[in-house]
Design a protein around this motif. Structure first.
Motif, PDB file in Angstrom:
ATOM      1  N   TYR A  87       0.725  -1.716   0.146  1.00  0.00           N
ATOM      2  CA  TYR A  87       0.043  -0.128   0.529  1.00  0.00           C
ATOM      3  C   TYR A  87       0.575   1.296  -0.205  1.00  0.00           C
ATOM      4  O   TYR A  87       2.255   1.338   0.241  1.00  0.00           O
ATOM      5  N   SER A  88       0.156   2.292  -0.236  1.00  0.00           N
ATOM      6  CA  SER A  88       1.322   3.675  -1.260  1.00  0.00           C
ATOM      7  C   SER A  88       1.227   4.210   0.562  1.00  0.00           C
ATOM      8  O   SER A  88       0.057   4.043   0.942  1.00  0.00           O
ATOM      9  N   LEU A  89       2.204   5.304   0.620  1.00  0.00           N
ATOM     10  CA  LEU A  89       2.700   5.938   1.806  1.00  0.00           C
ATOM     11  C   LEU A  89       2.918   7.572   1.745  1.00  0.00           C
ATOM     12  O   LEU A  89       3.745   7.656   0.496  1.00  0.00           O
ATOM     13  N   ALA A  90       2.364   8.367   2.090  1.00  0.00           N
ATOM     14  CA  ALA A  90       2.795   9.613   1.948  1.00  0.00           C
ATOM     15  C   ALA A  90       4.653   9.976   2.073  1.00  0.00           C
ATOM     16  O   ALA A  90       4.562  10.734   0.940  1.00  0.00           O
ATOM     17  N   ALA A  91       4.883   9.317   2.552  1.00  0.00           N
ATOM     18  CA  ALA A  91       6.444   9.792   2.323  1.00  0.00           C
ATOM     19  C   ALA A  91       6.800   9.334   0.787  1.00  0.00           C
ATOM     20  O   ALA A  91       7.923   9.789   0.266  1.00  0.00           O
ATOM     21  N   GLU A  92       6.332   7.992  -0.154  1.00  0.00           N
ATOM     22  CA  GLU A  92       6.888   8.224  -1.744  1.00  0.00           C
ATOM     23  C   GLU A  92       6.358   8.990  -2.445  1.00  0.00           C
ATOM     24  O   GLU A  92       6.975   9.308  -3.482  1.00  0.00           O
ATOM     25  N   SER A  93       5.874   9.826  -1.913  1.00  0.00           N
ATOM     26  CA  SER A  93       5.517  11.165  -3.183  1.00  0.00           C
ATOM     27  C   SER A  93       5.764  12.468  -2.477  1.00  0.00           C
ATOM     28  O   SER A  93       4.844  13.673  -2.795  1.00  0.00           O
ATOM     29  N   ALA A  94       6.874  12.426  -1.519  1.00  0.00           N
ATOM     30  CA  ALA A  94       6.659  14.050  -0.900  1.00  0.00           C
ATOM     31  C   ALA A  94       8.137  14.468  -1.586  1.00  0.00           C
ATOM     32  O   ALA A  94       7.782  15.972  -1.441  1.00  0.00           O
ATOM     33  N   TYR A  95       8.023  14.335  -2.775  1.00  0.00           N
ATOM     34  CA  TYR A  95       8.676  15.059  -3.889  1.00  0.00           C
ATOM     35  C   TYR A  95       7.929  15.336  -5.040  1.00  0.00           C
ATOM     36  O   TYR A  95       7.748  16.185  -6.005  1.00  0.00           O
ATOM     37  N   ASP A  96       6.753  14.904  -4.860  1.00  0.00           N
ATOM     38  CA  ASP A  96       5.855  15.112  -6.185  1.00  0.00           C
ATOM     39  C   ASP A  96       5.492  16.546  -6.344  1.00  0.00           C
ATOM     40  O   ASP A  96       4.180  16.481  -4.963  1.00  0.00           O
ATOM     41  N   ARG A  97       4.876  16.719  -7.383  1.00  0.00           N
ATOM     42  CA  ARG A  97       4.269  18.249  -6.910  1.00  0.00           C
ATOM     43  C   ARG A  97       3.893  18.772  -8.957  1.00  0.00           C
ATOM     44  O   ARG A  97       4.065  18.491  -8.973  1.00  0.00           O
ATOM     45  N   PRO A  98       2.350  18.720  -8.933  1.00  0.00           N
ATOM     46  CA  PRO A  98       1.397  18.027  -7.492  1.00  0.00           C
ATOM     47  C   PRO A  98       1.865  16.252  -7.287  1.00  0.00           C
ATOM     48  O   PRO A  98       2.080  15.750  -7.850  1.00  0.00           O
ATOM     49  N   MET A  99       1.124  16.025  -5.882  1.00  0.00           N
ATOM     50  CA  MET A  99       0.412  14.192  -5.788  1.00  0.00           C
ATOM     51  C   MET A  99      -0.667  14.283  -6.414  1.00  0.00           C
ATOM     52  O   MET A  99      -1.613  14.831  -7.463  1.00  0.00           O
ATOM     53  N   LEU A 100      -0.860  12.815  -7.406  1.00  0.00           N
ATOM     54  CA  LEU A 100      -1.198  11.588  -8.061  1.00  0.00           C
ATOM     55  C   LEU A 100      -1.903  11.286  -7.814  1.00  0.00           C
ATOM     56  O   LEU A 100      -2.190   9.940  -8.385  1.00  0.00           O
ATOM     57  N   TRP A 101      -1.978  10.408  -6.408  1.00  0.00           N
ATOM     58  CA  TRP A 101      -2.762   9.795  -5.762  1.00  0.00           C
ATOM     59  C   TRP A 101      -4.379   9.368  -6.268  1.00  0.00           C
ATOM     60  O   TRP A 101      -4.437   8.193  -7.396  1.00  0.00           O
ATOM     61  N   GLY A 102      -4.907   9.813  -5.858  1.00  0.00           N
ATOM     62  CA  GLY A 102      -6.319   9.936  -6.634  1.00  0.00           C
ATOM     63  C   GLY A 102      -7.282   9.533  -6.270  1.00  0.00           C
ATOM     64  O   GLY A 102      -7.191   8.341  -5.305  1.00  0.00           O
TER      65      GLY A 102
END
Length: 242
Positions: A87-102
């Motif tokens: 499952y996804s962790l917030a930490a792995e998207s720390a550099y995403d601008r913008p994040m694309l979780w959706g």
């Protein structure tokens, strides 16, 4: 309470004021925790930022609206973990601008897509999805075979650096050369690219045409990077299973 609400509905300005108050309370509850995100989200030591080529692919992914049909967030549910992986962790998207979780999944989640399929599969799928998935309703993107414009890559990295993404001066200055080098390991800039991003990053001609750098190279490089930027989610899942 119902009587109070009924009477409030008769007073338009009172109702408006009530809506503003309740919306403000809800907004504070949702927004306030975001101010502590720097303290609550610990960035994994092995997390790397996207390379310039992957970043260009991400921008094209956003431009073409791919996020509207594909989420990038595996929920912590057993069936999702069985299908997609950790499952996804917030930490792995720390550099995403913008994040694309959706949350929209007209197509499958892509959070763990990296290296699941070959480059050739991705190229064929993007040119005409029904060539590899006959029942697919995904639109075709044959125009991705056009040349990639790398002119704004340095500016993109510089902007992200101001937002906390670890692109130093060397990475920013070499952005265009690094995009070329990642898609052509035989190029003169290959050694410099490895020095800046490490040996574990995929370096190859992603679209099958070594003669030029295309948007297809960028998109496939980005898709192959998804879920590979850190091992943190896999480590957490292993710890929880023990």
């Amino acid at each position: 309470m119902l009587k109070f609400h009924y009477n409030l509905e008769k007073i338009s300005m009172g109702l408006v004021a009530g809506i503003i108050v309740m919306a403000s309370i809800g907004g504070i509850v949702e927004i306030a925790p975001l101010f502590t995100i720097d303290e609550t989200v610990e960035i994994p030591e092995d997390l790397r930022p996207h390379t310039p080529l992957e970043l260009a692919g991400r921008e094209i992914y956003i431009r073409e609206g791919c996020y509207a049909c594909h989420s990038q967030m595996v929920r912590s549910l057993a069936d999702e973990i069985d299908r997609y992986g950790p499952y996804s962790l917030a930490a792995e998207s720390a550099y995403d601008r913008p994040m694309l979780w959706g949350s929209k999944r007209t197509g499958p989640d892509l959070a763990r897509l990296g290296e699941k399929y070959s480059d050739a599969w991705h190229v064929a799928h993007l040119i005409n999805p029904r060539d590899v998935v006959p029942a697919s309703i995904m639109p075709a993107y044959p125009w991705l075979e056009r040349s990639l414009d790398t002119g704004l890559l340095s500016d993109s990295l510089a902007t992200l650096a101001k937002l906390g993404v670890p692109y130093d001066g060397d990475r920013i200055a070499a952005a265009e050369a690094d995009a070329v080098a990642q898609s052509n390991p035989e190029s003169a800039g290959a050694d410099g690219f490895i020095e800046r991003y490490g040996e574990g990053v995929a370096m190859r001609n992603f679209d099958g045409d070594p003669s030029r750098l295309t948007e297809m190279d960028a998109v496939v490089a980005y898709l192959q990077s998804l879920g590979t930027l850190t091992n943190a989610p896999y480590a957490v899942l292993t710890e929880e299973s023990q």
